[in-house]
Write an enzyme that holds these catalytic residues in place. Structure first.
Site, PDB file in Angstrom:
ATOM      1  N   LYS A 183      29.593-115.129 -23.642  1.00 50.53           N
ATOM      2  CA  LYS A 183      30.782-114.914 -24.479  1.00 50.53           C
ATOM      3  C   LYS A 183      31.315-113.497 -24.342  1.00 50.53           C
ATOM      4  CE  LYS A 183      30.160-113.524 -28.502  1.00 50.53           C
ATOM      5  NZ  LYS A 183      30.106-112.226 -29.238  1.00 50.53           N
ATOM      6  N   LYS A 223      32.503-101.748 -27.284  1.00 46.83           N
ATOM      7  CA  LYS A 223      31.334-102.625 -27.365  1.00 46.83           C
ATOM      8  C   LYS A 223      31.300-103.596 -26.193  1.00 46.83           C
ATOM      9  CE  LYS A 223      27.941-105.219 -28.888  1.00 46.83           C
ATOM     10  NZ  LYS A 223      26.554-104.853 -28.587  1.00 46.83           N
ATOM     11  N   THR A 231      30.580-108.694 -32.604  1.00 39.48           N
ATOM     12  CA  THR A 231      31.157-108.473 -31.279  1.00 39.48           C
ATOM     13  C   THR A 231      32.226-109.530 -31.067  1.00 39.48           C
ATOM     14  OG1 THR A 231      29.058-107.597 -30.461  1.00 39.48           O
ATOM     15  CG2 THR A 231      30.664-108.287 -28.817  1.00 39.48           C
TER      16      THR A 231
END
Length: 297
Positions: free
Chosen positions: A239, A170, A94
Site C-alpha cells: 500500500k 513518510k 500512513t
C-alpha cells in the site's frame, strides 16, 4: 490532556498505552471489537462510536489505510462532523498525500484543527515510546501536540505547515526502507548461493560500513528468514509503495525503483504472502537465484 484515540492495531495499541501511562485522559475506539481490554485495565475508557469521543481536546487516528481513515474522518458521523470547533485531529496514519489534503480542507471548513504526524518505527519501538515522528501543520497545533509526541516517541521532526508534507516524507521514507530490504535480499542471495553463511555476512556488514539501525533490523530478519509474526505486514508495505508512486505521478517524478518494488510486493502477495512481514520481499531474490524461499522453522 483529554484525548480520543482511534485504531488499536499493533502500533496504535502501544501508542495509546504510552499516552495513558503519561497521564493523559484517553478514550478509545476501534472499528473491530475486542482490542481494548488491556488498555482499559491500564486506565483508558472505551467509546461505543466515533461521536462519543469527539468532545475531547484532540483525537488521534492510527489507521491502516486511506479507506479506514476516510471513513472515520469524512464518513457519516465522522470526525469532521462531530469534533468540536478548535479541537485537533492528529492523523498519525500512513495515508496518501491526496487524502491528507482533503482532510486538511474539511477540518478547516468545520473550524477544527488538523495536523499529520506519521511515525517511523516497528511495534517494539512503539511499545518503548521510541518512535520517530514527522509532523506538519499549523505551528500552534504542532506545539499543542508536543506533550503527545513526547509520550509516544523519542523525537518529533516538524517538516512544514502543510500537513500533507509529513505524509509525503513518510511515504518517501518507506520507499527507502523497502529499497534497502530489496538490496539486502539480493546481496544475501548472492553470497548464500556461494556458500557463505548469511548470518555471518550480515554481522560483518552491520558491524562495519552499514552500522545503522535499518540494516541491523532488516539484515537480521533476512538472514534468518524470520518473516513471521509480521511487525509490518506485506500488504501495508505494498500500500505504501502504491501511495508513493501515486504521489510521484502527480508530481511527474519517475521512480524506477518504486516500480520494481511495486512488482516485488505484488508477486509476494500473489504467492500467498499476506501474513508475512514486508521484509519477506527479500526472499524473492533467493527464488530468482534458484534457491528455496528462506523461512525460519
Amino acid at each position: 490532556m483529554k484525548l480520543g484515540f482511534i485504531g488499536l492495531g499493533h502500533m496504535g495499541a502501544a501508542m495509546a498505552a504510552n499516552l495513558v501511562k503519561a497521564g493523559h485522559d484517553v478514550t478509545l475506539f476501534n472499528r473491530s471489537p475486542g482490542k481494548s481490554a488491556a488498555l482499559v485495565e491500564l486506565g483508558a475508557r472505551e467509546a461505543p462510536n466515533v461521536a462519543a469521543l469527539c468532545d475531547r481536546e484532540a483525537v488521534i487516528t492510527m489507521l491502516a489505510d486511506d479507506d479506514a481513515a476516510s471513513s472515520i474522518a469524512l464518513g457519516e458521523g465522522g470526525l469532521t462532523t462531530q469534533l468540536r470547533k478548535g479541537a485537533i485531529h492528529l492523523s498519525m496514519s500512513t495515508i496518501s498525500v491526496a487524502l491528507s489534503k482533503r482532510l486538511a480542507q474539511a477540518h478547516a471548513q468545520a473550524g477544527q484543527r488538523y495536523a499529520a504526524a506519521p511515525v517511523f518505527g516497528r511495534p517494539d519501538m512503539a511499545a518503548a515510546a521510541k518512535l520517530f515522528i514527522v509532523c506538519a501543520g499549523d505551528p500552534a497545533t504542532i506545539e499543542a501536540s508536543q506533550p503527545l509526541f513526547r509520550a509516544m516517541g523519542q523525537k518529533a521532526f516538524p517538516i512544514g505547515t502543510e500537513p500533507s508534507a509529513a505524509n509525503l516524507v513518510k511515504l518517501s521514507g518507506n520507499f527507502l526502507l523497502a529499497s534497502t530490504i530489496e538490496a539486502l535480499g539480493e546481496a544475501v542471495a548472492l553470497v548464500s548461493k556461494a556458500g557463505i553463511d548469511p548470518r555471518a555476512y550480515v554481522e560483518f556488514l552491520t558491524s562495519t560500513v552499514f552500522n545503522v539501525p535499518v540494516y541491523k533490523t532488516y539484515g537480521d530478519l533476512i538472514a534468518q528468514g524470520k518473516f513471521e509474526p509480521a511487525g509490518f505486514a506485506a500488504p501495508l508495505g505494498f500500500k505504501d509503495i502504491r501511495l508513493a508512486l501515486a504521489a510521484a505521478e502527480s508530481l511527474r517524478v519517475p521512480m524506477p525503483l518504486g516500480s520494481l518494488l511495486h512488482d516485488r510486493f505484488l508477486r509476494l502477495l500473489a504467492q500467498g504472502g499476506e501474513r508475512l512481514d514486508w521484509s519477506a520481499i527479500s526472499g524473492l531474490a533467493a527464488q530468482d537465484a534458484g534457491q528455496t524461499f528462506p523461512r525460519q522453522g
